[in-house]
Design an enzyme around this catalytic site. Structure first.
Site, PDB file in Angstrom:
ATOM      1  N   LYS A 111      16.569 -35.627  19.183  1.00  0.00           N
ATOM      2  CA  LYS A 111      17.928 -35.139  18.909  1.00  0.00           C
ATOM      3  C   LYS A 111      18.384 -34.181  20.016  1.00  0.00           C
ATOM      4  O   LYS A 111      19.523 -34.250  20.486  1.00  0.00           O
ATOM      5  CB  LYS A 111      17.962 -34.448  17.533  1.00  0.00           C
ATOM      6  CG  LYS A 111      17.836 -35.430  16.384  1.00  0.00           C
ATOM      7  CD  LYS A 111      17.489 -34.789  15.043  1.00  0.00           C
ATOM      8  CE  LYS A 111      17.233 -35.876  13.990  1.00  0.00           C
ATOM      9  NZ  LYS A 111      16.743 -35.380  12.712  1.00  0.00           N
TER      10      LYS A 111
ATOM     11  N   GLN B 278      15.382 -29.962   9.629  1.00  0.00           N
ATOM     12  CA  GLN B 278      14.548 -31.173   9.618  1.00  0.00           C
ATOM     13  C   GLN B 278      13.671 -31.197   8.361  1.00  0.00           C
ATOM     14  O   GLN B 278      13.058 -30.196   8.001  1.00  0.00           O
ATOM     15  CB  GLN B 278      13.685 -31.204  10.887  1.00  0.00           C
ATOM     16  CG  GLN B 278      12.904 -32.491  11.100  1.00  0.00           C
ATOM     17  CD  GLN B 278      13.792 -33.719  11.335  1.00  0.00           C
ATOM     18  OE1 GLN B 278      14.900 -33.618  11.846  1.00  0.00           O
ATOM     19  NE2 GLN B 278      13.308 -34.873  10.939  1.00  0.00           N
TER      20      GLN B 278
ATOM     21  N   ASP C  99      24.259 -33.443   8.679  1.00  0.00           N
ATOM     22  CA  ASP C  99      23.273 -34.369   8.129  1.00  0.00           C
ATOM     23  C   ASP C  99      23.800 -35.050   6.858  1.00  0.00           C
ATOM     24  O   ASP C  99      23.240 -36.055   6.419  1.00  0.00           O
ATOM     25  CB  ASP C  99      22.018 -33.568   7.760  1.00  0.00           C
ATOM     26  CG  ASP C  99      20.765 -34.139   8.370  1.00  0.00           C
ATOM     27  OD1 ASP C  99      20.823 -35.224   8.967  1.00  0.00           O
ATOM     28  OD2 ASP C  99      19.713 -33.478   8.243  1.00  0.00           O
TER      29      ASP C  99
HETATM   30  N1  GUN Z   1      13.652 -36.348   8.148  1.00  0.00           N
HETATM   31  C1  GUN Z   1      13.659 -37.698   8.295  1.00  0.00           C
HETATM   32  N2  GUN Z   1      14.907 -38.120   8.552  1.00  0.00           N
HETATM   33  C2  GUN Z   1      15.699 -37.039   8.575  1.00  0.00           C
HETATM   34  C3  GUN Z   1      17.086 -36.840   8.796  1.00  0.00           C
HETATM   35  O1  GUN Z   1      17.872 -37.772   9.017  1.00  0.00           O
HETATM   36  N3  GUN Z   1      17.513 -35.568   8.732  1.00  0.00           N
HETATM   37  C4  GUN Z   1      16.686 -34.532   8.463  1.00  0.00           C
HETATM   38  N4  GUN Z   1      17.202 -33.310   8.406  1.00  0.00           N
HETATM   39  N5  GUN Z   1      15.403 -34.673   8.261  1.00  0.00           N
HETATM   40  C5  GUN Z   1      14.913 -35.932   8.304  1.00  0.00           C
END
Ligand code: GUN
Length: 284
Positions: free
Chosen positions: A53, A97, A120
């Site tokens: 990211k 995350q 998100d």
């Molecule tokens: N863990 C696995 N996929 C994601 C996601 O799309 N966003 C977040 N915040 N954590 C994750």
């Protein structure tokens, strides 16, 4: 033989547009959008996701900050930290995350994020608005899946049968809602569903998001179906693979996404897009 739909190529085009947008803002002397990614602890897969990211932000020239917090941080300290990001005018998007360490209540943390910065789309307000078809942040993987469908001409899904295998809050549930919003007839299967193969075999659009390596066999797929593989798994030889038996299913499907280079890059592109959207809503 299916057309292989490379999400990586679609994501590249989206990122090029976003990069041009960043460049234009810079030239106008404006503040740039900023994404803050919070990683608690050292979960190896999470570390690799957040690094991806950050790299994508850098590629397009978006401001970003990766904040790494210790595994043993208290829930209160994490909530206080999120509050700081909520009130920081320079921050447009906040992503915490997942998964979080077991001593932290994940829902409490997601609820603490300002919905205006919830890039998100995991806040209950964002999810509620999705159900009501109101304008909101759509979580990145489901949004990326829908963008892939649009790209191959599957925009209006009236009369189409969609089957989603997996019922997670992150993918299965929101993508089922989005498919319904596009008028598909949606069935959600999961680990307790009987005769998944029979249900899957009726799908015009099959979304595999169950997290089991090569779980979907060719016999479960209708001739000419669109197959979207969300899985990121390691097989018995530690090779990266999806939830779909790609080699066999590609002989039957009309379209199929590969793993890697399928849905994954789209998730990141949608996160960047959501962050720009948060910025634009704030800046007016
Ligand atoms: N863990 C696995 N996929 C994601 C996601 O799309 N966003 C977040 N915040 N954590 C994750």
């Amino acid at each position: 033989m299916a057309e292989i739909v490379y999400g990586s190529e679609i994501a590249k085009k989206i990122k090029a547009k976003l990069a041009a947008k960043m460049q234009a803002l810079k030239q106008e002397g404006k503040r740039l959008p900023k994404l803050c990614v919070v990683l608690v602890g050292n979960h190896p897969a999470s570390l690799s996701y957040v690094t991806g990211k950050e790299k994508a932000c850098r590629e397009i020239g978006m401001e970003n900050d990766l904040i790494r917090l210790p595994q043993d941080i208290s829930e209160k300290a994490l909530l206080d930290f999120i509050q700081k990001l909520n009130v920081d005018d320079a921050v447009d998007g906040i992503l915490v995350q997942l998964p979080l360490p077991a001593h932290i209540d994940e829902h409490k943390v997601l609820f603490a994020i300002d919905p205006a910065k919830d890039v998100d789309g995991f806040h209950p307000i964002s999810l509620g608005k999705l159900m009501l078809q109101e304008d909101t942040f759509i979580s990145c993987t489901p949004k990326g899946i829908m963008r892939i469908l649009e790209e191959i001409g599957y925009d209006d899904l009236s009369g189409k049968k969609a089957v989603v295998v997996g019922r997670s809050n992150i993918v299965g549930k929101p993508v089922a809602q989005l498919l319904m919003n596009k008028h598909a007839t949606v069935t959600v299967c999961h680990s307790r569903t009987k005769n998944v193969e029979e249900i899957a075999a009726q799908a015009d659009i099959l979304i595999a998001a169950i997290g089991k390596p090569r779980y979907i066999h060719a016999s479960w797929v209708k001739e000419g179906a669109v197959v979207i593989d969300v899985g990121i798994n390691r097989d018995e030889n530690n090779k990266l693979c999806g939830d779909v038996d790609f080699e066999a299913v590609k002989e039957k499907a009309a379209y199929i996404t590969p793993v890697p280079k399928g849905v994954g890059p789209m998730t990141i592109a949608m996160l960047l897009e959501n962050t720009l959207e948060a910025y634009e809503k704030k800046e007016g």
